[in-house]
Design a protein around this motif. Structure first.
Motif, short mmCIF file in Angstrom:
data_model
loop_
_atom_site.label_atom_id
_atom_site.label_comp_id
_atom_site.label_asym_id
_atom_site.label_seq_id
_atom_site.Cartn_x
_atom_site.Cartn_y
_atom_site.Cartn_z
N LEU A 190 42.60 99.83 31.73
CA LEU A 190 42.99 100.43 30.68
C LEU A 190 41.94 99.18 29.96
CD1 LEU A 190 46.55 101.01 30.80
CD2 LEU A 190 45.15 103.07 29.92
N LEU A 191 41.04 100.15 28.89
CA LEU A 191 39.96 99.34 28.03
C LEU A 191 40.18 98.09 27.44
CD1 LEU A 191 36.79 99.33 28.32
CD2 LEU A 191 37.31 100.55 26.31
N ARG A 192 39.84 96.65 27.19
CA ARG A 192 40.60 95.91 26.30
C ARG A 192 39.49 95.63 25.80
NH1 ARG A 192 44.03 99.29 26.56
NH2 ARG A 192 46.21 98.33 26.89
N TRP A 193 39.37 95.29 24.20
CA TRP A 193 38.37 94.47 23.82
C TRP A 193 38.72 93.10 22.86
CZ3 TRP A 193 34.31 95.83 19.21
CH2 TRP A 193 33.30 95.17 19.80
N GLN A 194 38.70 92.03 23.07
CA GLN A 194 39.50 91.03 21.88
C GLN A 194 37.64 90.94 21.33
OE1 GLN A 194 42.94 90.48 20.67
NE2 GLN A 194 41.70 89.09 19.67
N SER A 195 37.61 91.05 20.72
CA SER A 195 36.24 90.49 19.97
C SER A 195 36.76 89.56 18.89
CB SER A 195 35.73 92.38 19.28
OG SER A 195 35.07 91.25 17.48
N PRO A 196 35.61 88.84 18.86
CA PRO A 196 36.03 86.91 17.79
C PRO A 196 35.52 87.98 15.98
CG PRO A 196 34.04 87.09 19.52
CD PRO A 196 34.16 88.05 19.93
N GLU A 197 35.07 89.32 16.13
CA GLU A 197 34.91 89.15 14.23
C GLU A 197 35.71 90.72 14.75
OE1 GLU A 197 31.41 91.51 14.72
OE2 GLU A 197 30.85 91.56 12.66
N PHE A 198 35.86 90.99 15.62
CA PHE A 198 37.07 92.49 15.01
C PHE A 198 38.56 91.90 15.20
CE2 PHE A 198 32.77 94.13 16.18
CZ PHE A 198 32.21 94.90 14.05
N GLY A 199 38.65 91.47 15.77
CA GLY A 199 40.03 91.11 16.75
C GLY A 199 39.90 92.34 17.80
N HIS A 200 41.60 92.99 18.15
CA HIS A 200 41.88 93.53 18.83
C HIS A 200 41.03 94.83 18.36
CE1 HIS A 200 43.66 95.82 22.38
NE2 HIS A 200 44.35 96.28 21.44
N VAL A 201 40.56 95.35 19.70
CA VAL A 201 40.22 96.85 19.06
C VAL A 201 40.57 98.01 20.10
CG1 VAL A 201 38.42 98.41 18.31
CG2 VAL A 201 37.77 96.17 18.11
N SER A 202 41.24 99.06 19.42
CA SER A 202 41.99 99.62 20.67
C SER A 202 41.24 100.70 21.68
CB SER A 202 42.91 101.08 20.10
OG SER A 202 42.26 101.92 19.73
N PRO A 203 41.62 101.31 22.35
CA PRO A 203 40.42 102.21 23.73
C PRO A 203 40.05 103.12 22.92
CG PRO A 203 42.89 101.40 24.35
CD PRO A 203 42.70 100.45 23.40
N LEU A 204 40.92 104.14 21.78
CA LEU A 204 41.13 104.81 21.81
C LEU A 204 40.19 104.79 20.54
CD1 LEU A 204 44.36 106.88 21.74
CD2 LEU A 204 42.27 107.71 22.85
N GLU A 205 39.94 104.15 19.58
CA GLU A 205 38.76 103.45 18.59
C GLU A 205 37.31 103.22 18.99
OE1 GLU A 205 39.87 100.75 15.81
OE2 GLU A 205 37.48 101.91 14.31
N LEU A 206 37.39 102.66 20.03
CA LEU A 206 36.48 101.82 21.23
C LEU A 206 35.36 103.65 21.68
CD1 LEU A 206 36.77 98.95 23.53
CD2 LEU A 206 35.18 99.34 21.49
N ILE A 207 36.06 104.54 21.91
CA ILE A 207 35.92 105.35 23.56
C ILE A 207 35.31 106.25 21.94
CG2 ILE A 207 36.62 107.76 24.33
CD1 ILE A 207 36.18 104.59 26.15
N ALA A 208 35.97 106.53 20.26
CA ALA A 208 35.04 107.20 19.58
C ALA A 208 33.89 106.59 19.42
CB ALA A 208 36.59 107.51 18.80
N VAL A 209 33.99 105.54 19.15
CA VAL A 209 32.74 104.71 18.21
C VAL A 209 32.27 105.11 19.68
CG1 VAL A 209 31.74 102.80 18.42
CG2 VAL A 209 33.90 103.41 17.31
N ALA A 210 32.16 104.72 20.94
CA ALA A 210 30.86 104.80 22.05
C ALA A 210 30.19 106.46 21.75
CB ALA A 210 31.44 104.46 23.26
#
Ligand code: C2E
Ligand code: MG
Ligand code: MG
Ligand code: MG
Length: 285
Positions: free
Chosen positions: A61-81
């Motif tokens: 399960l994808l996780r992105w703890q971004s310094p700029e955006f905080g935790h971004v949900s994988p569903l949002e990440l996939i949509a953005v991608a």
């Protein structure tokens, strides 16, 4: 006065759209950089055989703890991608990482495990997925039988000839295909029969109501029976209560995952967990 209100409502709506678009654009730039800087991470959630209690697989399960955006949900990440031409890079990164990680666990003595990797539906429509999977398996030394690709129900899957070819090719090389979130999307039973899919994952919304709602129970029962007649294995996701687990066992659901059994954990925590909780199961074949 009413007109004025309506106007500002429209403006607000448009501002909302702009903000959302702006956030997505910023996220896309951040995601691209994160891919390059290797800032993304995978967490892993164990999937168990409900009859024996043995661990069967780990879902990445994808996780992105971004310094700029905080935790971004994988569903949002996939949509953005998907919207910014990064879907292929992101999906291939996840696939490679998960396979490489499974190989590392195998080398550490945890064998007999599989890895489940979520793949965006649009990836199946492009020609390169089967080749990318075959390449990744060779490169990481993982056998096809140890890889389960999870796809969500999507109308395009049944309509697009290219998607079916990709699914057939993946099954031909021995990769398993699971239909994720089953029951929430476009599920035509007649199409299901023609799909080269060998696993169904019952969506957690049905599992949530399993012990309190007779209709949810009947529905899950129907899905399990359907899967049996199509010779597909069923996984229940989102098991949070012992009653839910018991009912699923009664119904003959083979596989399960959920917070009750084990939560997703960082890759670094998995070996310790396997040694403690997974090893007696994973190794007593
Ligand atoms: P999914 O594949 O259906 O994954 C199950 C989701 O349910 C995960 O959320 C997981 O953390 C959560 N979950 C597990 N057990 C429980 C439980 O007992 N109760 C509840 N309420 N939730 C539980 P997560 O990690 O936020 O992922 C959401 C979705 O994002 C995934 O749904 C999947 O569709 C997508 N996704 C995640 N990682 C990837 C990826 O690497 N690639 C692609 N393409 N999609 C991904
Ligand atoms: Mg999944
Ligand atoms: Mg799911
Ligand atoms: Mg889901």
């Amino acid at each position: 006065h009413a007109k004025h209100n309506r106007q500002s409502a429209v403006q607000l709506f448009e501002l909302g759209m702009d903000e959302r678009r702006l956030r997505r654009q910023k996220l896309a730039v951040g995601l691209q950089a994160a891919l390059e800087k290797d800032e993304l991470a995978l967490h892993y959630q164990p999937i168990f055989r409900l009859d024996t209690g043995r661990i069967e697989s780990l879902e990445a399960l994808l996780r992105w703890q971004s310094p700029e955006f905080g935790h971004v949900s994988p569903l949002e990440l996939i949509a953005v991608a998907e919207h910014h031409g990064l879907a292929r890079a992101l999906n291939e990164w996840v696939l490679y990482r998960a396979c490489r990680q499974l190989r590392q666990w195998q080398l550490a003595g945890f064998d007999g495990l599989k890895v489940n990797v979520n793949i965006s539906p649009t990836m199946f429509m492009r020609g390169q997925l089967a080749a990318a999977v075959a390449h990744t398996l060779r490169e990481t030394g993982i056998s096809a039988a140890a890889l389960v690709l999870e796809i969500t129900e999507d109308t395009s899957l049944w309509d697009t000839a290219g998607s079916l070819d990709t699914l057939h090719e993946l099954r031909r090389i021995g990769v398993e295909i699971a239909l994720d979130d089953f029951g929430t999307g476009y599920s035509s039973f007649s199409h299901l029969r023609q799909l080269p899919v060998n696993k169904l994952k019952i969506d957690k919304s049905f599992v949530a109501d399993l012990s309190t709602d007779q209709r949810a129970f009947d529905l899950v029962k129907t899905i399990v029976t359907l899967a049996q007649s199509l010779e597909m294995a069923v996984t229940a996701e989102g098991i949070e209560l012992p009653e839910q687990q018991q009912r699923l066992q009664q119904l003959g659901c083979q596989l399960g995952q959920g917070y009750l059994l084990a939560k997703p954990m960082p890759a670094e925590a998995v070996a310790g967990w396997l040694a403690r909780d997974g090893r007696p199961y994973a190794l007593s074949v």
